[in-house]
Design an enzyme around this catalytic site. Structure first.
Site, PDB file in Angstrom:
ATOM      1  N   ASP A  51       9.363  27.608   0.733  1.00  0.00           N
ATOM      2  CA  ASP A  51       8.273  26.633   0.668  1.00  0.00           C
ATOM      3  C   ASP A  51       7.387  26.856  -0.550  1.00  0.00           C
ATOM      4  O   ASP A  51       6.475  26.066  -0.804  1.00  0.00           O
ATOM      5  CB  ASP A  51       7.434  26.672   1.948  1.00  0.00           C
ATOM      6  CG  ASP A  51       6.854  28.051   2.223  1.00  0.00           C
ATOM      7  OD1 ASP A  51       7.643  28.965   2.455  1.00  0.00           O
ATOM      8  OD2 ASP A  51       5.612  28.209   2.194  1.00  0.00           O
ATOM      9  N   GLY A  94       3.259  23.744   6.619  1.00  0.00           N
ATOM     10  CA  GLY A  94       2.943  22.514   5.918  1.00  0.00           C
ATOM     11  C   GLY A  94       1.688  22.807   5.118  1.00  0.00           C
ATOM     12  O   GLY A  94       1.229  23.949   5.047  1.00  0.00           O
TER      13      GLY A  94
END
Length: 459
Positions: free
Chosen positions: A261, A97
């Protein structure tokens, strides 16, 4: 500590729009920026600051907003760390994240595009794991150089908006330590990554997937969602990322870490770590020292980006049947082939012709580059306008193929009388050495000026 918003100099072109808040708090976490020992402004992207209505900020105000992260008026009241997963070198990782960055603000540009101001090196978040949430000054300088060069070469890239030195001594195992620290602010056309979709699919959150699809289509593509929204989204992402892959090849650029990502659904390149510009047309050339298998080598970048779009399709499979998603994935090559032709012809400074003619020219240029071993910078610099110099061996086929092409622009710009502009590793290391050993920023500013002249000459 949450810093209250600060007033801005009046500007009609500042158009705040914190649209991310419409998704709800299941997509992000409110965080705080690190309290840095100092803030020294090292780079300010004035031309893009003016483009989003922030050009009138004083340097003191700039440091307040982009070093101390006081909120911009009518914008996000607090930074947001976005939640996502992703495949890293083809291994799925659910423990990532925004670990050293956050979304700071959103605004519209003059064309109505929703733009994000996001950070790198702004401190720890719930996703930092064992990291310190910081960025080395060298890493920030490298990202400034990469984005400036890619923008000049016509690649759809995030823009380095601000670089501020922060006065901490950082320990790193892959460069001499302790080393200087910085915080970078990027201007991007969204930070919605393929990995955000993967996270929702991982948790089988169909409502969240639908909400993110609708947000992406309406806010980033100006499309009205319908029954085919997931398929329409995938089609747009495939088209945009195929063009991105083609532009990397024409620029001779190796991103280095094309994990899912790190792929923005708008097809905008971002997040520059171990990047390199290839000297020669070498499909096996890699940028990251840890890419032992060459997964993200220069010539494998289209394959890698296509593979990442497959992971988006897998995530969207929870919403629709497989057949239309497969059909959308299969269009990647149909978009890539004309895109690399357009990108190479643009860099050669000639006007496109028929698709098959363009393809034949591209193939002959690639063969010539492999045979000759000439540096890409020299080839494109000296061949701009459609005339490959006679002293470059191996290009007889390309010269013949190029003969019918008309120039789109002459060589009147002063840049073409200068030496070729390169960003090879030796050049980058020389710029950093001047900063590291003498605190001399002159070579960086001179290189940015040369890069921007290249952009003007190509534009």
């Amino acid at each position: 500590m949450v810093i209250p918003p600060q007033a801005l100099p009046s500007s009609a072109s500042y158009r705040p729009d914190p649209a991310i808040l419409t998704l709800g708090d299941g997509f992000f976490d409110a965080v705080e920026a690190a309290d840095f020992p100092q803030t020294v402004l090292r780079y300010r992207n004035q031309r893009w600051a003016e483009g989003v209505g922030l050009g009138a900020l004083t340097d003191a105000d700039w440091l307040t907003h982009f070093g101390r992260f006081a909120p911009l008026p009518d914008n996000l009241p607090q930074p947001l760390a976005l939640r996502y997963h992703g495949h890293q070198f083809r291994t799925y990782n659910p423990d990532i994240g925004d670990g050293r960055g956050f979304l700071f603000a959103q605004m519209r540009d003059d064309g109505g595009r929703l733009l994000d101001l996001g950070t790198k090196g702004s401190g720890q978040t719930p996703y930092s794991r064992f990291g310190d949430g910081r960025l080395t000054l060298k890493g920030g300088v490298r990202e400034v150089l990469a984005t400036e060069m890619l923008e000049a070469l016509g690649v759809n890239t995030s823009k380095s908006f601000s670089l501020i030195e922060t006065g901490e001594a950082l320990e790193r195992n892959d460069e001499p330590s302790p080393t200087r620290s910085a915080v970078l602010v990027r201007l991007s056309h969204s930070h919605i990554r393929i990995g955000m979709y993967q996270r929702l699919a991982y948790f089988r959150d169909e409502d969240g997937l639908r909400k993110l699809v609708d947000y992406t289509l309406t806010q980033l593509f100006d499309e009205t969602p319908g029954d085919d929204a997931p398929v329409r989204l995938l089609s747009l992402v495939v088209e945009r990322t195929a063009r991105l892959a083609a532009s990397y090849m024409a620029a001779g650029f190796v991103h280095g870490v094309l994990n899912s990502d790190n792929i923005n659904v708008t097809g905008e390149s971002f997040d520059y770590g171990p990047w390199r510009f290839a000297k020669a047309w070498d499909p096996a050339f890699t940028a990251a020292y840890f890419d032992h298998a060459g997964l993200y080598a220069f010539g494998r970048q289209p394959e890698a980006i296509h593979w990442d779009t497959m992971q988006l399709a897998v995530s969207l499979r929870q919403l629709v049947e497989a057949e239309p998603l497969i059909a959308a994935l299969d269009t990647f090559g149909d978009h890539y082939q004309p895109a690399i032709g357009d990108a190479l012809l643009w860099r050669l400074g000639v006007k496109p012709r028929e698709v098959e003619e363009n393809r034949a020219l591209v193939q002959s240029v690639e063969r010539g580059l492999r045979i000759s071993g000439v540096t890409l910078d020299r080839f494109f610099h000296e061949s701009f306008g459609g005339q490959i110099p006679d002293d470059m061996p191996g290009f007889d086929e390309a010269r013949a193929a190029l003969a019918p092409y008309a120039p789109r622009k002459g060589r009147g710009h002063p840049h073409w009388s200068d030496t070729p502009c390169d960003l090879h590793i030796e050049t980058v290391e020389g710029i950093w050495s001047a900063i590291d050993t003498r605190d001399d920023w002159t070579p960086l500013h001179a290189k940015i000026a040369q890069i921007r002249a290249l952009g003007e000459a190509l534009a």
